[in-house]
Design a protein around this motif. Sequence first.
Motif, PDB file in Angstrom:
ATOM      1  N   GLU A  39      32.033  40.256  75.488  1.00  0.00           N
ATOM      2  CA  GLU A  39      32.817  39.637  74.414  1.00  0.00           C
ATOM      3  C   GLU A  39      34.312  39.660  74.720  1.00  0.00           C
ATOM      4  O   GLU A  39      35.065  38.815  74.221  1.00  0.00           O
ATOM      5  CB  GLU A  39      32.525  40.337  73.092  1.00  0.00           C
ATOM      6  CG  GLU A  39      31.098  40.078  72.598  1.00  0.00           C
ATOM      7  CD  GLU A  39      30.726  40.888  71.365  1.00  0.00           C
ATOM      8  OE1 GLU A  39      31.537  41.771  70.959  1.00  0.00           O
ATOM      9  OE2 GLU A  39      29.636  40.657  70.817  1.00  0.00           O
ATOM     10  N   LEU A  40      34.726  40.611  75.563  1.00  0.00           N
ATOM     11  CA  LEU A  40      36.139  40.705  75.941  1.00  0.00           C
ATOM     12  C   LEU A  40      36.440  39.951  77.239  1.00  0.00           C
ATOM     13  O   LEU A  40      37.583  39.940  77.697  1.00  0.00           O
ATOM     14  CB  LEU A  40      36.538  42.179  76.098  1.00  0.00           C
ATOM     15  CG  LEU A  40      36.594  42.981  74.801  1.00  0.00           C
ATOM     16  CD1 LEU A  40      36.819  44.468  75.109  1.00  0.00           C
ATOM     17  CD2 LEU A  40      37.680  42.470  73.873  1.00  0.00           C
ATOM     18  N   MET A  45      30.056  44.601  74.595  1.00  0.00           N
ATOM     19  CA  MET A  45      31.490  44.638  74.305  1.00  0.00           C
ATOM     20  C   MET A  45      32.285  44.023  75.453  1.00  0.00           C
ATOM     21  O   MET A  45      33.209  43.215  75.231  1.00  0.00           O
ATOM     22  CB  MET A  45      31.946  46.080  74.062  1.00  0.00           C
ATOM     23  CG  MET A  45      33.448  46.245  73.918  1.00  0.00           C
ATOM     24  SD  MET A  45      33.984  47.973  73.740  1.00  0.00           S
ATOM     25  CE  MET A  45      33.621  48.628  75.385  1.00  0.00           C
ATOM     26  N   LYS A  72      40.541  40.953  72.073  1.00  0.00           N
ATOM     27  CA  LYS A  72      40.676  39.835  73.025  1.00  0.00           C
ATOM     28  C   LYS A  72      41.944  39.046  72.737  1.00  0.00           C
ATOM     29  O   LYS A  72      42.692  38.663  73.669  1.00  0.00           O
ATOM     30  CB  LYS A  72      39.456  38.921  72.914  1.00  0.00           C
ATOM     31  CG  LYS A  72      39.438  37.750  73.906  1.00  0.00           C
ATOM     32  CD  LYS A  72      39.256  38.246  75.329  1.00  0.00           C
ATOM     33  CE  LYS A  72      38.908  37.113  76.290  1.00  0.00           C
ATOM     34  NZ  LYS A  72      39.917  36.048  76.398  1.00  0.00           N
ATOM     35  N   TYR A 130      35.829  49.115  68.337  1.00  0.00           N
ATOM     36  CA  TYR A 130      36.702  47.961  68.526  1.00  0.00           C
ATOM     37  C   TYR A 130      36.174  46.698  67.854  1.00  0.00           C
ATOM     38  O   TYR A 130      34.976  46.409  67.868  1.00  0.00           O
ATOM     39  CB  TYR A 130      36.874  47.670  70.021  1.00  0.00           C
ATOM     40  CG  TYR A 130      37.562  48.778  70.777  1.00  0.00           C
ATOM     41  CD1 TYR A 130      38.916  49.033  70.604  1.00  0.00           C
ATOM     42  CD2 TYR A 130      36.855  49.583  71.674  1.00  0.00           C
ATOM     43  CE1 TYR A 130      39.556  50.049  71.289  1.00  0.00           C
ATOM     44  CE2 TYR A 130      37.484  50.603  72.366  1.00  0.00           C
ATOM     45  CZ  TYR A 130      38.836  50.836  72.167  1.00  0.00           C
ATOM     46  OH  TYR A 130      39.452  51.846  72.845  1.00  0.00           O
ATOM     47  N   CYS A 183      40.585  42.076  80.195  1.00  0.00           N
ATOM     48  CA  CYS A 183      39.663  43.210  80.247  1.00  0.00           C
ATOM     49  C   CYS A 183      38.971  43.186  81.600  1.00  0.00           C
ATOM     50  O   CYS A 183      38.299  42.205  81.945  1.00  0.00           O
ATOM     51  CB  CYS A 183      38.639  43.118  79.117  1.00  0.00           C
ATOM     52  SG  CYS A 183      37.366  44.396  79.202  1.00  0.00           S
ATOM     53  N   THR A 200      36.145  43.226  68.808  1.00  0.00           N
ATOM     54  CA  THR A 200      36.381  42.580  70.095  1.00  0.00           C
ATOM     55  C   THR A 200      37.186  41.284  69.978  1.00  0.00           C
ATOM     56  O   THR A 200      37.966  40.950  70.882  1.00  0.00           O
ATOM     57  CB  THR A 200      35.059  42.322  70.833  1.00  0.00           C
ATOM     58  OG1 THR A 200      34.153  41.614  69.967  1.00  0.00           O
ATOM     59  CG2 THR A 200      34.412  43.621  71.275  1.00  0.00           C
TER      60      THR A 200
END
Length: 294
Positions: free
Chosen positions: A91-92, A88, A44, A38, A54, A40
């Motif tokens: 970051e989401l 991850m 997002k 992904y 998320c 991110t």
Amino acid sequence: MHLAIHNWMKVEPIEVTVQRLAKYGYKSLEIQGEPYKYDTKAVKALLDAHRIRCWGSVTLMLDERNLLARDEDQRAESVRYVKDCITMIMELGGEVISVVPSTVGKIVPDSTPENEWGWCVAALKEINTHGRACGVRIGIEPINRFETYFINRGAQALALAEAVGPDCGVCLDIFHMNIEEDDPIAAIHEAGDRLVNFHVADNNRMACGMGSLNWSEIVGALRGVGYDGALSVEFCPPLDRTPANRFLESVDLNPEGISASERKFLEDHGSSVFSADFYELHVHRSAETLLPLI
């Protein structure tokens, strides 16, 4: 509480997944634990555009991923993988990661119980330190005896979480609980404030409402322990290979974009690559069953 869903069960463009979630009233996504797949920033932005967040992720313990492997390098690589999943999630904007410590489908131990316990605790302590730095809480997830020999019951997950640290939690999955727990409702109460995530499918691992579980009782128990996270839908219907098949067009015979390991993971769960209509049926039915209760 709110309604979330995993996306490992159906390999498709994430844009399609997110549009479907918005259509049926889901509030969040528990994104599959494939951080190398992904972008991110793009994901997002996509989630924000559809007002979906998320919730977190779940480790996909495929191939050589195993926190209690005999081989030290294998353990180190597995720790690195889980830490990458946590990055991850951060970051989401997510909150939790559900960790299955050992390889799914591996039912033969590598070493003694004492050695494996020690290796796993050490690995999870390192992972938990990274999770704390990222604002992501770990939930150790028990799965049934046919998928792992290591952590099958809530009490085992609690013991492991306690060995890792006071902020390490557990993730319970009612499908696995229905197989392994003497009393699934009592197991929810035993988890108490360590419960950070809750996965849902019916007793036959089809959509919630397509089996025999008492969803009102389950949601009531979660409220009773103060759980206010996601009910994270994770169905994986078994593939019927007999003339008794009720869903004749359930399989996608020409799937695109699925890796060999992803396909093997689905097939090892007794399933296959679902057709879009069959998958959407389960997404819809789960929402229809759970949303009135939460």
